[in-house]
Every structure is written in structure tokens, then in C-alpha cells.
Design an enzyme around this catalytic site. Structure first.
Site, PDB file in Angstrom:
ATOM      1  N   SER A 121       3.502  -3.289 -10.843  1.00  0.00           N
ATOM      2  CA  SER A 121       3.937  -1.981 -10.328  1.00  0.00           C
ATOM      3  C   SER A 121       5.396  -2.084  -9.918  1.00  0.00           C
ATOM      4  O   SER A 121       5.874  -3.181  -9.571  1.00  0.00           O
ATOM      5  CB  SER A 121       3.095  -1.615  -9.101  1.00  0.00           C
ATOM      6  OG  SER A 121       3.649  -0.495  -8.441  1.00  0.00           O
TER       7      SER A 121
ATOM      8  N   TYR B  52       0.182  -3.288  -0.382  1.00  0.00           N
ATOM      9  CA  TYR B  52       0.188  -3.025  -1.827  1.00  0.00           C
ATOM     10  C   TYR B  52       1.430  -3.633  -2.477  1.00  0.00           C
ATOM     11  O   TYR B  52       1.333  -4.305  -3.522  1.00  0.00           O
ATOM     12  CB  TYR B  52       0.107  -1.518  -2.085  1.00  0.00           C
ATOM     13  CG  TYR B  52       0.024  -1.186  -3.550  1.00  0.00           C
ATOM     14  CD1 TYR B  52      -1.107  -1.526  -4.295  1.00  0.00           C
ATOM     15  CD2 TYR B  52       1.079  -0.561  -4.207  1.00  0.00           C
ATOM     16  CE1 TYR B  52      -1.182  -1.238  -5.655  1.00  0.00           C
ATOM     17  CE2 TYR B  52       1.012  -0.274  -5.563  1.00  0.00           C
ATOM     18  CZ  TYR B  52      -0.114  -0.608  -6.279  1.00  0.00           C
ATOM     19  OH  TYR B  52      -0.184  -0.329  -7.626  1.00  0.00           O
TER      20      TYR B  52
END
Ligand code: 8X3
Length: 258
Positions: free
Chosen positions: A144, A157
Site C-alpha cells: 500500500s 496499518y
């Protein structure tokens, strides 16, 4: 390199990038080995992918990447179908919550570490004996932009996605000389169930993430996965960052007025 007849493992294949990847690799002529926790959705994805390919090419099995016994059972099931895996798509994962560290919840942090980080390690460990050497095999890890730049509320995250990049780099070193390629595909804003999961089913809040902008789709990301795996065996795509044109950076998104 043609992907026709290749055996492709996709984790987290019941929705989002994983489901789009199933359809894309099926269209490329691959045999699919799909895993996810939600087996009702997984069965639907497998049936749709087989239909897209015009052949019953999709197999599926329950898989919880947070559980070593589940990963081992998945690997044992694969061995009953094929002696080798040509492409491994480590896609399972996601975000839970957007709270700052001060109010973060253990269960969210633990879920993110288990699926995005430890899950990727477990699945890779289980699949490595099945990946042939010097035959153009590939591992594609889904990262990501969160692994590149931190944002408020993203500590856990962003942390696990940064960890995923370094796991990918460590594997790249460990696999040097085997001919097995490994790379990370790091998307930015993509409209899947990602935000709905992050916000625990709050559809209004999830919709606001994408409001006025044109996000990536699962199909955009799946196309990049197929491209990575289809490179000739001497080419390794180490890292791709894929963002919507509207997203110059995590915090810089162009939004059209309503
Ligand atoms: C998802 C993208 O930018 O919301 O991995 O963290 S982002």
C-alpha cells in the site's frame, strides 16, 4: 511470458483485489487456487472466474491466513491438485479502524498484524516448497502507499504495510539465485470493501473516502498483478506504486465539486 496453464494461488480471493485478480488470471488462462475465510463468497468468485475463462479453471478452499494450521491445510489441499504453484498473490489483509494510537484498540491492531504481516509470512513459507526454481515463478505481495508514508490514524496499518515492503525485500535477497521473482504492488486509493471494513460497516463514512474523486478499481490493481507475473523470467518487478491520477499523495486528492 504466457501465463496459460500456470497455477496461481490468490489469498483473500473472496472480494476486492483478490476477486478481481481471480477473474484476471482466469482470463489469462491460469488454473486458480483461491483461498479466503468467507467460503460462500469464495465459491461465487470461483464460479464467476471459471465462467469468464470459459472453463472450470477455478478451485477454492477455506483459508484463514491468521492461523498456521489453516495455512498448512490449504497447502496440503493444493498438493492434491498440483505439484507446483507458479504465481503466489499474497493479497489477504486490510485495515481495521482509523483511530490515533491514543485510542487504538488491541483487537484492531492484532487483526492487522495477523492478516497483513504474519499471514503473508505464513502463506509464503507454506508455498515456497511448491514454487519451482528457474521457471519464471512469481510472488506478488500486496502492499500500500500506506507503507511509504504515514498518516494520522494509520499507525498500525502503515506499520504493517511498511513491514510488508521489508519482508518483500528480505525475500528478494533470500530467493536470489532461485529464479523466483518477488515484488510488492502498492496501491493508493482504490474503491473496494477496504473502507467499509476499516469503518466497520459505516457505508456513509466509507463513501466519503472516494467522494468526488476517481479511485482505482480492483480491476486496475489486478491488471498490474498479471503484468508483473507475465514478465519474462529474467525480469523481476521489484516494486510498483499504483495511484489514481486524482491522488497525488495520500493527503492530496483532487475532488470534483458535487
Ligand atoms: C489502502 C490505501 O492510502 O488508504 O492501502 O492507506 S490507503
Amino acid at each position: 511470458m504466457s501465463l496459460t496453464g500456470k497455477w496461481v494461488v490468490i489469498t483473500g480471493a473472496s472480494s476486492g483485489f483478490g476477486a478481481a485478480a481471480a477473474a484476471a488470471f482466469a482470463r489469462a488462462g491460469c488454473h486458480l487456487l483461491l483461498g479466503a475465510r468467507r467460503t460462500d463468497r469464495l465459491a461465487e468468485v470461483a464460479a464467476a472466474a471459471a465462467l469468464a475463462a470459459g472453463a472450470p479453471a477455478a478451485h477454492w478452499h477455506p483459508l484463514n491466513v491468521a492461523s498456521t494450521p489453516s495455512v498448512e491445510a490449504f497447502a496440503a489441499w493444493i498438493r492434491t491438485l498440483s505439484p507446483r504453484v507458479d504465481v503466489l498473490i499474497n493479497n489477504a489483509g486490510g485495515a481495521h479502524g482509523l483511530e490515533p494510537v491514543a485510542t487504538g484498540r488491541d483487537e484492531d491492531w492484532e487483526a492487522m498484524v495477523q492478516s497483513n504481516f504474519l499471514g503473508l509470512l505464513r502463506v509464503t513459507r507454506a508455498m515456497l516448497p511448491l514454487l519451482p526454481h528457474h521457471a519464471g515463478a512469481s510472488i506478488v505481495n500486496v502492499g500500500s502507499i500506506a507503507g511509504h508514508t504515514a498518516y494520522e490514524g494509520g499507525a498500525a496499518y502503515c506499520g504493517v504495510k511498511a513491514g510488508e515492503r521489508l519482508v518483500t525485500q528480505a525475500l528478494r535477497l533470500e530467493l536470489n539465485g532461485t529464479g523466483i521473482r518477488v515484488g510488492t504492488l502498492d496501491p493508493g486509493m482504490a474503491e473496494t470493501e477496504f473502507s467499509l471494513v476499516r469503518f466497520k460497516g459505516d457505508a456513509d463514512r466509507a463513501a466519503k473516502v472516494y467522494a468526488g474523486a476517481v479511485p482505482l478499481t480492483g480491476e486496475d490493481v489486478a491488471a498490474a498483478m498479471v503484468w508483473m507475473a507475465a514478465q519474462p523470467p529474467h525480469v523481476c518487478v521489484d516494486e510498483i506504486i499504483l495511484k489514481p491520477t486524482d491522488q497525488a499523495a495520500f493527503h492530496k486528492v483532487y475532488r470534483r465539486p458535487a
